[in-house]
Design a protein around this motif. Structure first.
Motif, mmCIF file in Angstrom:
data_model
loop_
_atom_site.group_PDB
_atom_site.id
_atom_site.type_symbol
_atom_site.label_atom_id
_atom_site.label_comp_id
_atom_site.label_asym_id
_atom_site.label_seq_id
_atom_site.Cartn_x
_atom_site.Cartn_y
_atom_site.Cartn_z
ATOM 1 N N VAL A 213 0.859 -1.189 0.000
ATOM 2 C CA VAL A 213 0.000 0.000 0.000
ATOM 3 C C VAL A 213 0.894 1.237 0.000
ATOM 4 O O VAL A 213 1.698 1.431 0.920
ATOM 5 N N VAL A 214 0.760 2.046 -1.044
ATOM 6 C CA VAL A 214 1.556 3.263 -1.152
ATOM 7 C C VAL A 214 0.663 4.388 -1.682
ATOM 8 O O VAL A 214 -0.465 4.141 -2.109
ATOM 9 N N THR A 215 1.215 5.589 -1.693
ATOM 10 C CA THR A 215 0.508 6.703 -2.335
ATOM 11 C C THR A 215 0.883 6.701 -3.821
ATOM 12 O O THR A 215 1.729 5.908 -4.260
ATOM 13 N N GLU A 216 0.300 7.631 -4.563
ATOM 14 C CA GLU A 216 0.594 7.714 -5.999
ATOM 15 C C GLU A 216 2.090 7.935 -6.257
ATOM 16 O O GLU A 216 2.629 7.481 -7.265
ATOM 17 N N ASP A 217 2.760 8.601 -5.308
ATOM 18 C CA ASP A 217 4.205 8.854 -5.468
ATOM 19 C C ASP A 217 5.055 7.720 -4.924
ATOM 20 O O ASP A 217 6.287 7.855 -4.824
ATOM 21 N N GLY A 218 4.419 6.645 -4.525
ATOM 22 C CA GLY A 218 5.177 5.511 -4.007
ATOM 23 C C GLY A 218 5.598 5.673 -2.557
ATOM 24 O O GLY A 218 6.432 4.923 -2.052
ATOM 25 N N GLU A 219 5.005 6.673 -1.864
ATOM 26 C CA GLU A 219 5.356 6.899 -0.451
ATOM 27 C C GLU A 219 4.433 6.091 0.462
ATOM 28 O O GLU A 219 3.374 5.642 0.054
ATOM 29 N N GLU A 220 4.838 5.978 1.718
ATOM 30 C CA GLU A 220 3.967 5.369 2.747
ATOM 31 C C GLU A 220 2.731 6.261 2.943
ATOM 32 O O GLU A 220 2.866 7.493 2.951
ATOM 33 N N PRO A 221 1.540 5.679 3.109
ATOM 34 C CA PRO A 221 0.364 6.511 3.415
ATOM 35 C C PRO A 221 0.571 7.276 4.718
ATOM 36 O O PRO A 221 1.295 6.818 5.606
ATOM 37 N N VAL A 222 -0.067 8.447 4.813
ATOM 38 C CA VAL A 222 -0.007 9.226 6.053
ATOM 39 C C VAL A 222 -1.373 9.106 6.745
ATOM 40 O O VAL A 222 -2.365 8.776 6.102
ATOM 41 N N TYR A 223 -1.395 9.393 8.040
ATOM 42 C CA TYR A 223 -2.630 9.176 8.802
ATOM 43 C C TYR A 223 -3.175 10.446 9.458
ATOM 44 O O TYR A 223 -4.146 10.406 10.193
#
Ligand code: IPD
Ligand code: CA
Ligand code: CA
Length: 249
Positions: free
Chosen positions: A224-234
């Motif tokens: 699970v990543v964001t569109e930029d390949g980063e970890e999701p934030v909460y």
């Protein structure tokens, strides 16, 4: 009883409220954004969850979609809750909604529970301990995108994202077997975790849409990543791309 079992029981009781909802009493109020509504049941279920989770873990904090007060996500235990994910489906009696309870411990996803009362499917995960549906271990599929189903959300409350969402959906339509749009991001994430679909994306989701589901996917072996390949934030909205770790976003 273990913490997870206690939460599962509370969530199951809330599922009963959704199933027994008196549709005539279904008072719908508009919220900010395109076609964004809330019912008395979203509020009722959230109130019960907030009270019962607080009784269970008095030191914990609570972030729920339907409250104005949003506790900070930081140290300690923080519940991030969507009392009904798939409110439009609920209003339409479409039978594809879920209760989603995620918990961060010191800012890191620690526990996830998602319940689909219509199918009586209870998805659970604890960090490092795998993901389960009705206590049976679940695992993402091993199929590549071209042999896969792509799920997507339309970010319905943000009209400015519609064109880009549908462009992306069109792109994936060409690369996969077919697309689906369920109306519940939490259930879409569970479908990836259970190996029923290969990729899910939505360009903007709120933390309560994915706090539980992201952990369930990861614990089932997915990514699970964001569109930029980063970890999701909460602590704020972000895009979510969840895959079986084989299908490339
Ligand atoms: C929505 C659902 C939907 C997704 C939206 C969410 P709600 O949650 O998860 O599938 O496309 O972005 O906001 O409003 O029904 O809780
Ligand atoms: Ca939601
Ligand atoms: Ca909701």
């Amino acid at each position: 009883m273990e913490l997870l079992d206690e939460i599962v029981e509370i969530v199951r009781e809330c599922g009963e409220i959704i199933l027994q909802a008196d549709r005539n009493e279904n008072v719908v109020t508009a919220k900010e954004g395109h076609a964004n509504f809330v019912t008395v049941y979203d509020k009722k279920v959230q109130d019960i969850l907030e009270r019962r989770l607080k009784e269970l873990l008095p030191e914990s904090r609570f972030v729920g979609e339907e409250s104005n007060r949003k506790d900070a996500v930081g140290e300690g235990d923080v519940f991030i809750v969507d009392p009904i994910d798939g409110t439009t489906n609920f209003i339409k009696d479409y039978h594809a909604s879920a209760i989603s309870v995620g918990m961060l411990r010191d800012g890191v996803p620690f526990l996830g529970v998602i319940y689909n009362p219509y199918l009586d499917e209870m998805y659970t995960a604890l960090a490092g301990e795998g993901a389960f549906c009705n206590q049976k271990k679940i695992c993402v599929s091993d199929k590549p995108l071209e042999k896969g189903i792509v799920l997507f959300g339309t970010s319905p409350y943000y009209e400015e994202l519609s064109h880009r969402s549908f462009d992306k959906a069109y792109e994936y339509f060409g690369k996969s077997m077919d697309l689906r749009r369920s109306g519940s991001a939490a259930l879409d994430l569970c479908a990836i975790a259970a190996g029923r679909a290969e990729l899910f994306f939505e360009l903007r989701l709120q933390p309560w849409d994915y706090a539980a589901g992201a952990l369930i996917v990861k614990e089932a072996g997915g990514r699970v990543v964001t569109e930029d390949g980063e970890e999701p934030v909460y602590d704020r909205p972000c895009s979510i791309f969840a895959t079986n770790a084989v299908a490339e976003p």
